[in-house]
Design an enzyme around this catalytic site. Structure first.
Site, short mmCIF file in Angstrom:
data_model
loop_
_atom_site.label_atom_id
_atom_site.label_comp_id
_atom_site.label_asym_id
_atom_site.label_seq_id
_atom_site.Cartn_x
_atom_site.Cartn_y
_atom_site.Cartn_z
N GLU A 1 0.68 -1.38 -0.22
CA GLU A 1 0.19 0.03 0.04
C GLU A 1 0.92 1.24 0.02
O GLU A 1 0.21 2.50 0.48
CB GLU A 1 -1.06 -0.17 1.21
CG GLU A 1 -1.87 -1.26 1.19
CD GLU A 1 -3.07 -1.03 0.75
OE1 GLU A 1 -3.92 -0.19 0.98
OE2 GLU A 1 -3.66 -2.08 0.01
N HIS B 1 -3.57 1.58 7.87
CA HIS B 1 -2.36 1.89 7.54
C HIS B 1 -1.57 2.39 8.65
O HIS B 1 -2.13 2.93 9.48
CB HIS B 1 -2.18 2.95 6.44
CG HIS B 1 -2.85 2.29 5.03
ND1 HIS B 1 -3.48 3.19 4.07
CD2 HIS B 1 -2.56 1.30 4.32
CE1 HIS B 1 -3.85 2.94 3.16
NE2 HIS B 1 -3.64 1.44 3.24
N CYS C 1 -2.41 11.37 4.02
CA CYS C 1 -2.81 10.41 3.11
C CYS C 1 -2.88 11.05 1.84
O CYS C 1 -2.59 10.54 0.63
CB CYS C 1 -4.29 9.83 3.36
SG CYS C 1 -4.69 9.10 4.92
O1 SUG Z 1 -8.09 2.85 0.94
N1 SUG Z 1 -10.58 5.08 1.64
C1 SUG Z 1 -9.19 4.80 1.47
C2 SUG Z 1 -8.35 5.83 2.39
C3 SUG Z 1 -6.81 5.72 2.20
C4 SUG Z 1 -6.18 6.45 3.07
N2 SUG Z 1 -4.80 6.57 2.94
C5 SUG Z 1 -3.90 6.37 3.79
N3 SUG Z 1 -4.22 6.18 4.99
N4 SUG Z 1 -2.51 6.53 3.56
C6 SUG Z 1 -8.86 3.60 1.84
O2 SUG Z 1 -9.05 2.70 2.47
C7 SUG Z 1 -12.86 4.84 0.78
C8 SUG Z 1 -13.52 4.75 -0.58
C9 SUG Z 1 -15.01 4.51 -0.36
O3 SUG Z 1 -15.42 4.05 0.72
O4 SUG Z 1 -15.70 5.21 -1.13
C10 SUG Z 1 -11.37 4.60 0.76
O5 SUG Z 1 -10.86 3.83 -0.37
#
Ligand code: SUG
Length: 458
Positions: free
Chosen positions: A189, A263, A382
């Site tokens: 990731e 994460h 993020c």
């Molecule tokens: O992968 N949310 C992302 C958020 C990513 C955050 N990134 C870091 N922490 N680096 C995920 O969980 C939600 C999409 C939705 O539900 O429509 C989403 O993919």
């Protein structure tokens, strides 16, 4: 002594001085809340709520503009083509684009949501980046994350690779690897599970890789998936030509993954010599500290105790998803926090305490409204991919990718012109939305000077 200019001036390295740049993901026109991310508390909580793509993109741009004004090298990475018709075709849908959208909305609405997600905005998941001072060949290395844990995110790497290559052209300074095989055993990731500590940005650093899934003998989360594997971390360290003596692999506590820490950047953040983390972040934080101190005597650790901020408060406020920055002209580190931190009494008290404490290297906090992204579990950290660059590397970056006052203005006008201010899941089947997105992205590639990176342009 926490001297901390943005250009590594304290060091006497044989390496050229370098700065940290941040490349934020521009929120795409289909930003929506589909509840797609299992183990991400905010994504589940806000599923099916209407979104405001225009406001989301403007919130992100305000942060980019503000950091550029504070003297940081601030860049931007483009959103992706969504809904992604080529994926639907590859999965057996055929006919005109409008017919495909109507059919997938009827027969597989979950799939329509997956191919429409604007999740590439969270560029901390775009790739793992190692600065030239850490890599055997003296070049900056990029490995796009395969994001194999979720369908909607697994659609990102191909375009991400093209966007990164257009932004950081391969050659004298930049090396681009292929994403790792997209299978659970190699789940990766990106930078969200990777922290670099160093004395000065241009010096050889220590690279800390944090994984959720290791060997069979290691503990596992019971409720939610561990997205990052140790095998992926090891592969990236090899690909980037890192010195094994300066790489540490540390397991994330499975108990916190089960509380929504999907994460490591939801519970820890590092910058230069400082690691800011929660007491429950790592399986063995003592080993991590000892290993780091032995190689980086100037290392500083700011550990927050559970009694002060619970894991639940850390997850809802995203305290540790703050950006930790060395702003030019300041001595210590500045936290860039989401508004949710100010709204949580315990978290805000913790921030105030740290800032007031003269022995703590964190000397200031600035608050940003990123609510549209936060509602999908994406905070300040993020939204950005960090890339440490020497002067020569900086000049090799695509010039159109840097945020200047003029480019920030142009991007804001572009958003106001092309983005809707309300989107619900039913809108994703609207063929007009697909047209709007393609028109907007075509214009964007010209605005940023990126060339034809999208499938619809090829
Ligand atoms: O992968 N949310 C992302 C958020 C990513 C955050 N990134 C870091 N922490 N680096 C995920 O969980 C939600 C999409 C939705 O539900 O429509 C989403 O993919």
């Amino acid at each position: 002594m926490f001297g901390c200019g943005n250009n590594g001036a304290m060091t006497t390295a044989i390496y050229p001085a370098a700065i940290e740049s941040n490349f934020d993901g521009l929120v795409g026109p289909t930003h929506n809340y589909a509840g797609l991310a299992h183990g991400n508390v905010a994504s589940a909580k806000n599923a099916d709520q209407p979104s405001n793509p225009r406001e989301a993109a403007l919130q992100g741009l305000r942060k980019m503009r503000a950091l550029a004004e504070l003297g940081m090298a601030q860049g931007v990475l483009p959103p992706q083509e969504r809904p992604h018709i080529p994926t639907l075709k590859a999965l057996g849908f055929s006919g005109k684009d409008a017919d495909i959208l109507a059919k997938v909305a009827r027969e597989a609405p979950g799939l329509l949501a997956a191919v429409s997600s604007a999740s590439s905005m969270w560029t901390a998941n775009a790739a793992t980046v190692s600065p030239s001072a850490d890599c055997g060949d003296g070049k900056v290395h990029f490995t796009p994350a395969n994001l194999a844990s979720h369908l909607h995110r697994s659609l990102e790497p191909a375009t991400t690779a093209r966007a990164l290559a257009a932004t950081f052209p391969a050659g004298q300074h930049f090396v681009h690897h292929a994403p790792l095989p997209a299978t659970p055993a190699m789940g990766d990731e990106g930078a969200a599970n990777h922290t670099r500590l160093c004395a000065g940005y241009g010096d050889a650093g220590l690279e800390l890789f944090v994984y959720g899934a290791g060997s069979e003998a290691e503990p596992k989360p019971q409720k939610y998936p561990a997205r990052q594997t140790r095998a992926a971390c090891e592969a990236i360290a090899r690909l980037h030509g890192l010195d094994g003596e300066r790489v540490h692999h540390q397991q994330q506590r499975p108990e916190v993954i089960d509380q929504g820490v999907f994460h490591n950047d939801v519970i820890a953040v590092g910058n230069r010599e400082l690691l800011f983390f929660h007491e429950e972040a790592f399986v063995d934080s003592r080993a991590l500290r000892d290993w780091t101190r032995a190689r980086l005597p100037e290392a500083e650790f700011v550990e927050v105790a559970t009694k002060d901020v619970s894991v639940a408060d850390a997850v809802s406020s995203y305290l540790f998803n703050s950006q930790l920055l060395c702003l030019p002209g300041t001595k210590g580190h500045t936290l860039i926090v989401a508004q949710e931190c100010q709204e949580n009494g315990k978290v805000w008290a913790c921030i105030q305490r740290l800032v007031a404490d003269e022995t703590c290297p964190i000397e200031a906090a600035q608050v940003f409204d990123l609510r549209q992204s936060m509602h999908n579990g994406g905070g300040p950290a993020c939204l950005r991919l960090r890339v440490v660059l020497t002067d020569a590397e900086r000049t090799a970056v695509n010039p159109g990718s840097w945020i200047t006052p003029e480019r920030a203005d142009a991007l804001e006008s572009w958003v106001r012109r092309h983005y809707r201010d309300r989107l619900v899941l039913a809108d994703l089947a609207d063929p007009a939305l697909l047209d709007e997105c393609r028109t907007a992205l075509d214009r964007l590639t010209q605005l940023l000077g990126l060339g034809s990176i999208y499938d619809f342009q090829r």
